[in-house]
Design a protein around this motif. Structure first.
Motif, PDB file in Angstrom:
ATOM      1  N   LYS A 185       0.575  -1.801   0.273  1.00 40.33           N
ATOM      2  CA  LYS A 185      -0.502  -0.361  -0.034  1.00 40.33           C
ATOM      3  C   LYS A 185       0.763   1.132   0.248  1.00 40.33           C
ATOM      4  O   LYS A 185       0.802   2.079  -0.603  1.00 40.33           O
ATOM      5  CB  LYS A 185      -0.592  -0.341   1.156  1.00 40.33           C
ATOM      6  N   ASP A 241       1.937   2.073  -3.320  1.00 43.51           N
ATOM      7  CA  ASP A 241       0.946   2.626  -3.954  1.00 43.51           C
ATOM      8  C   ASP A 241       1.329   3.843  -3.834  1.00 43.51           C
ATOM      9  O   ASP A 241       0.543   4.383  -5.202  1.00 43.51           O
ATOM     10  CB  ASP A 241      -0.707   1.859  -3.627  1.00 43.51           C
ATOM     11  N   ILE A 287      -3.529   4.129   5.776  1.00 39.91           N
ATOM     12  CA  ILE A 287      -3.052   3.247   5.271  1.00 39.91           C
ATOM     13  C   ILE A 287      -3.919   1.743   6.322  1.00 39.91           C
ATOM     14  O   ILE A 287      -4.017   1.184   6.120  1.00 39.91           O
ATOM     15  CB  ILE A 287      -1.582   3.058   4.504  1.00 39.91           C
TER      16      ILE A 287
END
Length: 452
Positions: free
Chosen positions: A81, A84, A190
């Motif tokens: 994440k 990302d 996150i």
């Protein structure tokens, strides 16, 4: 310092106002929750060593979250994440993976993630209270980390694609554009996503422990973020009231002398326990925001910039700070290039405080850099030549380190003093010292074929 009754009354009135701010209410709410981070980091950060210790704990926590082989048993979901956010290509693997290695302080990089199966590595520089460190030569710590990592990749890890992340409370923009800015808000988001999508669905036997660890960390990230935010209404306090805050905080924490606290207690009565927490919060906030630059040095560097500039002139009536130094790139005066036969073409002020200046070779082969010190000395550490990679840096002999001192009243009149207290004007400083040093280094660069 002695305070009158009216001082305590005015201070208490403002304290009550600050206590009602939404962000202060949220901060106090977070303080009430049992949290491991609050226990081990209670109190004001008083030194760079303590500041470093705080950031080291954050780095270790982030390393734990990123490592798929750790006890949270969540695989590489955090690394997935985080990458990302910077358009990386890391596949989610929910299992432990011995091809992944995550370390702290690898080549001084706070957190370093290596995945040899997916051929990706992530360098993360973690900031909690500190800012990006720029050396006296104008070189960022991020430049050094990147250079070291690129060399390491060349020497035997060529298959790895590197990603660089600069993690700060308020998503500060780094000077090196290869480092992606990530803020605590994004890290908190996150954590929330992982909590909802994975933690709540996990049947791991220790998942409740993992949940508590993550939520404690999230709360502490929020506390840090609140204390780093500027213009949050604390500026209603006068300088004397800020001093009273520091005196009160010292009394609250030491629990010995309570002269000022007793006076406040007489006025506040039952509210004093809550107000004590507000006082400690304000004290910490003031300490975090106290990164005051040297205004006299800022003025000097702007006047030098204007002396050299063949374009924009910087404001010297009011100090403007630039988050991106590229905003200040302008051509060097043609008459100076001709007079000193320089191979230099442009100048720019350093970002943020603006206490340094670069002169760049016409083809970008090398730079010359100098700055002023926070204590008021100039130049901070000689005038430097920043050559191409692989070549040795050198300094000008025409100007000594800390040869001059900058006084705010004098620099307003375009004057500074030397070590012996002799006053010289800006033109004399430029023509007899600064430009001679620049010419010396530019000639050295040409003789050394740095321009080839």
């Amino acid at each position: 310092m002695t305070y009158q009754l009216k001082d305590y009354k005015n201070y208490l009135k403002k304290l009550e106002m600050i206590k009602e701010y939404d962000w202060v209410q949220k901060f106090l709410e977070l303080k009430e929750k049992p949290n491991f981070w609050t226990i081990i980091e209670y109190g004001r950060v008083k030194s760079s060593q303590e500041r470093s210790a705080h950031e080291t704990r954050y780095s270790k926590m982030i390393r734990w979250l990123l490592d798929p082989n750790e006890t949270h048993n969540l695989g590489n979901i955090f690394a997935h994440k985080i990458l990302d956010l910077v358009a990386g290509e890391l596949k989610h693997d929910p299992d432990k993976n011995k091809a992944v290695n995550v370390t702290n302080e690898f080549m001084n990089i706070d957190v370093f993630y290596k995945d040899f199966l997916q051929n990706i590595c992530i360098a993360i520089e973690v900031k909690q209270f500190d800012k990006e460190r720029i050396s006296e030569e104008g070189i960022s710590q991020l430049d050094n980390y990147e250079e070291s990592l690129e060399e390491w990749i060349k020497e035997g890890n060529k298959e790895l694609r590197p990603y660089y992340i600069f993690l700060t409370p308020l998503k500060d923009v780094p000077s090196n554009d290869r480092w992606h800015a990530v803020g605590y808000v994004e890290l908190i988001q996150i954590i929330d996503k992982v909590y909802e999508e994975y933690i709540l669905k996990s049947d791991d036997r220790y998942i409740e422990d993992t949940k508590k660890i993550m939520m404690d960390f999230k709360d502490d990230l929020e506390r840090t973020m609140y204390l780093e935010m500027k213009d949050r209404g604390i500026n209603i306090l006068s300088l004397n009231e800020e001093k009273l805050t520091k005196d009160l905080a010292r009394e609250i924490q030491s629990e010995t002398d309570s002269e000022h606290l007793d006076k406040l207690m007489e006025l506040a009565q039952d509210e004093i326990p809550v107000l004590e927490q507000v006082i400690l919060m304000i004290d910490e906030y003031i300490a975090r925001q106290d990164r005051t630059p040297n205004v006299a040095v800022q003025l000097l560097l702007r006047k030098i910039y204007n002396y050299l500039s063949d374009g924009m002139q910087l404001n010297t009536d009011e100090i403007v700070e630039y988050k991106n130094s590229e905003e200040t790139i302008v051509p060097l005066k043609k008459n100076l290039i001709e007079k000193y036969t320089l191979e230099l073409s442009h100048i720019r002020l350093t970002a943020d405080k603006g206490q340094g200046l670069y002169l760049t070779h016409k083809e970008g082969k090398y730079e010359i850099y100098f700055s002023g010190a926070a204590g008021g000395n100039f130049p901070n550490d000689y005038i430097h030549l920043r050559p191409p990679k692989g070549f040795k840096r050198t300094t000008a002999r025409a100007v000594k380190k800390d040869q001059f001192n900058v006084d705010k009243n004098l620099i307003l009149e375009n004057k500074i003093t030397d070590r012996n207290g002799h006053v010289i004007d800006l033109e004399q400083l430029m023509e007899e010292y600064v430009l001679k040093g620049i010419k010396e280094l530019d000639d050295f660069a040409i003789e050394s074929n740095y321009n080839k």
